[in-house]
Scaffold this motif. Structure first.
Motif, mmCIF file in Angstrom:
data_model
loop_
_atom_site.group_PDB
_atom_site.id
_atom_site.type_symbol
_atom_site.label_atom_id
_atom_site.label_comp_id
_atom_site.label_asym_id
_atom_site.label_seq_id
_atom_site.Cartn_x
_atom_site.Cartn_y
_atom_site.Cartn_z
ATOM 1 N N MET D 1 -6.218 16.458 0.804
ATOM 2 C CA MET D 1 -6.173 15.185 0.076
ATOM 3 C C MET D 1 -4.744 14.764 -0.248
ATOM 4 N N THR D 2 -4.410 13.570 0.055
ATOM 5 C CA THR D 2 -3.064 13.085 -0.230
ATOM 6 C C THR D 2 -3.102 12.197 -1.474
ATOM 7 N N LEU D 3 -2.203 12.468 -2.401
ATOM 8 C CA LEU D 3 -2.153 11.702 -3.648
ATOM 9 C C LEU D 3 -1.393 10.396 -3.423
ATOM 10 N N ASN D 4 -2.024 9.307 -3.798
ATOM 11 C CA ASN D 4 -1.381 7.994 -3.654
ATOM 12 C C ASN D 4 -0.649 7.633 -4.935
ATOM 13 N N ILE D 5 0.639 7.429 -4.787
ATOM 14 C CA ILE D 5 1.484 7.230 -5.955
ATOM 15 C C ILE D 5 2.017 5.812 -6.017
ATOM 16 N N GLY D 6 2.045 5.278 -7.239
ATOM 17 C CA GLY D 6 2.699 4.002 -7.495
ATOM 18 C C GLY D 6 3.941 4.231 -8.342
ATOM 19 N N VAL D 7 5.049 3.605 -7.958
ATOM 20 C CA VAL D 7 6.320 3.825 -8.647
ATOM 21 C C VAL D 7 6.787 2.545 -9.321
ATOM 22 N N ILE D 8 7.056 2.638 -10.625
ATOM 23 C CA ILE D 8 7.568 1.492 -11.374
ATOM 24 C C ILE D 8 9.048 1.717 -11.663
ATOM 25 N N GLY D 9 9.889 0.902 -11.065
ATOM 26 C CA GLY D 9 11.330 1.048 -11.259
ATOM 27 C C GLY D 9 11.962 1.662 -10.021
ATOM 28 N N THR D 10 12.830 0.893 -9.339
ATOM 29 C CA THR D 10 13.416 1.385 -8.088
ATOM 30 C C THR D 10 14.941 1.471 -8.169
ATOM 31 N N GLY D 11 15.419 1.846 -9.341
ATOM 32 C CA GLY D 11 16.840 2.152 -9.472
ATOM 33 C C GLY D 11 17.131 3.498 -8.825
ATOM 34 N N ALA D 12 18.282 4.093 -9.172
ATOM 35 C CA ALA D 12 18.717 5.335 -8.519
ATOM 36 C C ALA D 12 17.662 6.430 -8.606
ATOM 37 N N ILE D 13 17.172 6.689 -9.817
ATOM 38 C CA ILE D 13 16.230 7.794 -9.960
ATOM 39 C C ILE D 13 14.889 7.456 -9.320
ATOM 40 N N GLY D 14 14.481 6.195 -9.397
ATOM 41 C CA GLY D 14 13.241 5.769 -8.751
ATOM 42 C C GLY D 14 13.306 5.963 -7.242
ATOM 43 N N GLN D 15 14.399 5.496 -6.651
ATOM 44 C CA GLN D 15 14.574 5.677 -5.197
ATOM 45 C C GLN D 15 14.536 7.158 -4.828
ATOM 46 N N ASP D 16 15.180 7.945 -5.672
ATOM 47 C CA ASP D 16 15.240 9.371 -5.410
ATOM 48 C C ASP D 16 13.835 9.975 -5.395
ATOM 49 N N HIS D 17 13.029 9.589 -6.365
ATOM 50 C CA HIS D 17 11.666 10.121 -6.432
ATOM 51 C C HIS D 17 10.804 9.599 -5.274
ATOM 52 N N ILE D 18 11.019 8.351 -4.870
ATOM 53 C CA ILE D 18 10.266 7.816 -3.729
ATOM 54 C C ILE D 18 10.594 8.622 -2.465
#
Lengths: 338, 338, 338, 338
Positions: D1-18
């Motif tokens: 099963m693959t977890l579908n993630i939604g990301v709020i905020g695409t600054g430096a740390i957001g991009q890093d987590h994506i």
């Protein structure tokens, strides 16, 4: 009781020992001094402000009534003659290395001393007096690593001058490891091999540097010593003893740990004179204390002799590229370690 | 020239210093000895086999014609009297810590010495003679870490006995940090605070252990010293100086590195007497050399006095739980550091 | 895009790689599995709860339409056959060491891959993916120590079982150093010599332990590797590279420093599986990422081949007691490092 | 099963987590992205080449049917709103620190989560996922040092910019120690005091630097943390836990040991991003694995709340110069550690 010492040879190391006996150690004073250059001897006595008589002749100094013990710190080739003279006079003698410039010369001294019937000679190998090596030996002897099987060692100098030739890697440099590792293991050497790695571009044209010397002891312990005398970065002595159950490593010299400029660092010594400076004091104090107590201990004429034989084999191995056997007579009971 | 020393007090430390002067150091001999227990003094002289006269009266010893300098190693409360007597006699005196058991007593000595007009007193704080602290000071003074801003230190003993009370964490233990950190920074203290962490279950009921002492210096450097005298694992002295551009750390005592039983380890000392053993030799040799050269240096009566005032404030802080000010007169030019 | 992987061999390492691809790494899934023991393969798929088809025949798995890349983790003697099959299928293949059990077998793979015209094979040498070795290589390549002249290395295990024979010190143990040191130096070996120190009493009768292997590279760098597989104290990998201006040392694994029971200590690993555990992840992720990007990198069939030839020479040197030459054809441009 | 993630905020740390979820970790993919700057969100999706829908509204993203879990990496003041929205949606949410910009905001989240009845929130404190801190905790929990009595810690940055104010030493810097030391000790704080040493000349005029924060825990453990954000030499995190029988120290980051230019050195990191880089991967993988397994673990909303209350007291202590009490309600059973 104060031990009256006569010193033959007032070069750098001679002066250093005179200063040591006069102003740092306990129980001795220098009462007589000789040098092939008499003016030099006079100047040293005068500069240091000590009350010592300057002798024109070394043998006269040796035989002077008020001289209890002799330090031989003259030119290497003269050591044998003066040590033999001291033995004839029945006086304790501390001789800087080499004991003699040939193995045969060392053997002459061994024979003379045994004929005299009592140990008189201590050779100036100072590493067994270094606190680090002593702690290392205590760890081994205390069973902390089991029986020693291998030693990995290194002897590195930042750089050497024009006069340093390939065989001096053995006779001037490795000679200390030959002595101290034999003492550490209470063993002697049976073969030697020398390997020449890719030469450093920092060495002069005539010098092979670095070298790796492989030694085998009577009990089968294998030793590799890296000798690298243009390593650039410092004066660095490494010694790791691998035993059946663990490994003991010679302590690094104590130094301040710095965090600075993105580095966590400790200083490495650059000048070899700083590395064993405390050991010289301990070594000479041990000689003085032993003589006052009526015996001579420390590195013996036998140690000087076996070091010379071992060094000869290493030099032969440098030349032959082969494993060279080291043949030694059995150690006489006379020279049994304490 | 050999310095003739008279020793007052032949307990453990007194005997140790007599042995040191007689058999380890250069340039001195013990010619006179006194102890409140005269039999004890005689026994020490006889056991060590030295040619020293035993005096029934300490002041007589101080004033004896052949005594050039005095070592005071008697019971703490007697120090002030004997040091003052030595000053009256115009003789150099090395006094084990404490210089006096009260700050007022120390001040009396300072006043007497200044009235005499020349330094005569060296206090037995040995840490400034430790090679590690000296290297640390050299790193600081050499600009390796910039201006010091903070010191994190620890003074840990494996364990203490029944007699050790909470205020002795200051007067017997921290007193060494008070001295050496002031020397290291060339600064003095202006406030003290003491924090009591959760008490170790290994301490006796009457003792608060560990403690954290917070000191502030005149230049604003902040020091925290963990004093933990039942830490179980060893005798451990730590000192880290944080400067504007880097950090310098007191060297760990040199020891063999072992790989054994799934551990890469170095020994930690257990007995405090082993930690600064070399520093005692250096300290007393420095006193002898200085006296022979016609001056007295090292930790001064002023240092003894300021340490006492600082310790008093720390003890007050233990009791009040508050930040206690430390008020000191300005250092007289007479006591300016060399 | 997710890479579909087929795995041949579901023993310990196979299971480990399946788990890795399924639950730890990014961008791949295991869709096909084969084992000589089909029940074992089924059990692994079921236990891990993955959706992978179990193939009765490895070649069928290799050629399955939905399989993009192959992992060969079967019994060593079967590696050659399956790798050649994968090459025939034009599919990227990651093969655990050994690439083949003989140098000739490795050469067959090299030839097949070159005939195919594009790199398909990555050999499972994981040390070049270890963070420590990578940092060491970065230090060397960054000129921090100048040209490398010597390497001192050690490969120590706490103990080995009955099945471990003297030549396995080369083929199972030293093989990792053969690979990683060649990679570190970007050089290959030209001679080998093996020295047998005094045997540890902890080794079984049939095993010579420890051994010292001396390797010489084409550029003249000299390497000594201590192989000691009953060292008792832990699993310990050491590597020190001596260059013209300095020395770089492989980091010790990170661990908590403890002060306890009179020791300052760090743990040494005991189980070899813990030592390079992170490197296995990095290694396999690199294979996946490379394949997805349309190329294969990492340790090549050529590296597998030259390791085999070098190991053969070391085993010959164990037997002959002599310096054995290592003769290798020139590295084809096809296998030039990236 | 693959977890579908939604990301709020695409600054430096957001991009890093994506990037992390898409290309480094296992078991998740980013299917939805939002940013207050929609063009920025689109650019990130396009640059990384991932198949994620860009939402104009964060709450719409949170409630999207195909979004299983939320990452909040937006501007700090918006965290509270989005986390509360995720709780309302009953979806697991990983929120970068701070959980909310006030303790009251954190408390709102705690209340909402408890009302929901099940843990949904993990706060982005990454240090408990660092291998070094985990080893340190294992040493403590394994009884290697006895009961913890004190912690000496340091948090040092090479330098900070103009925007960094005195209270940020608490809210941006010390906040990590507040979290990780509480986790390490399984304890919470009851008082705080701040000491300002002599200011470094390297700090800007408006900033007090360094600072020493003294924390007391409920069990009486005393903590001193040096916060020094212009230490010049590197990014350096130190932590030493003193227990009843021993001391455990956070490992230094692993690095190559160099002998070069008269120094034995290891590199110190300069960029803080390199220090805990591996911990970010472990932290987010743990979140993914936990959500897939139907639970949320790791640093909780309660941890976020207590960190905020503690930080507030530290800031108050900066201003008052006094010991400030820290008052916390008892930890609800809902938030009992695993």
């Amino acid at each position: 009781m104060t031990l009256n010492i006569g010193v033959i040879g007032t070069g750098a190391i001679g002066q250093d020992h005179i200063r040591r006996c006069s102003f740092a150690l306990s129980g001795a004073r220098v009462v007589a001094v000789n040098d092939i250059n008499q003016d030099q001897a006079k100047k040293v006595v005068s500069d240091l402000g000590i009350a010592a008589e300057v002798y024109a002749d070394a043998h006269e100094l040796i035989n002077a009534a008020n001289v209890d013990a002799i330090l031989v710190t003259s030119w290497g080739p003269s050591h044998e003659e003066f040590v033999l003279s001291a033995i004839r006079a029945g006086k304790p003698v501390f001789c800087e290395k080499p004991l003699a410039v040939t193995a045969a010369g060392c053997k002459n001294i061994v024979d003379a001393e045994m004929a005299f019937g009592k140990r008189l000679v201590q050779v100036g190998f100072m590493r067994p007096y270094d606190q680090g090596y002593r702690a290392l030996k205590a760890a081994i002897d205390g069973g902390r690593i089991g029986e020693p099987l291998m030693i990995h060692a290194a002897h590195r100098n930042a750089r050497v001058g024009q006069a340093y030739a390939t065989d001096m890697a053995i006779t001037d440099t490795l000679i200390h490891e030959i002595n101290v590792l034999g003492w550490l293991l209470d063993d002697h050497y049976v073969s030697a091999q020398v390997i020449f790695p890719r030469k450093t571009s920092k060495a002069l044209a005539h010098l092979k540097d670095p070298q790796i010397v492989l030694l085998e002891t009577a009990r089968g312990t294998r030793i590799d010593v890296e000798v690298f005398v243009n390593c650039q970065y410092g004066y660095d002595i490494q010694c790791e003893v691998v035993g059946e159950t663990g490994i003991a490593r010679l302590p690094e010299p104590s130094s301040v740990q710095l965090r600075s400029e993105a580095k966590l660092s400790n200083e490495i010594l650059v000048d070899w004179k700083d590395r064993f400076i405390a050991a010289y004091d301990v070594e000479l104090q041990a000689f003085i204390d032993a003589v006052v107590a009526g015996r001579v201990g420390g590195p013996s004429a036998w140690d000087g002799y076996t070091a010379a034989v071992t060094a000869d084999a290493c030099v032969a191995a440098q030349r032959s590229g082969k494993v060279e056997p080291i043949e030694l007579p059995e150690r006489p009971a006379f020279y049994a370690p304490a």
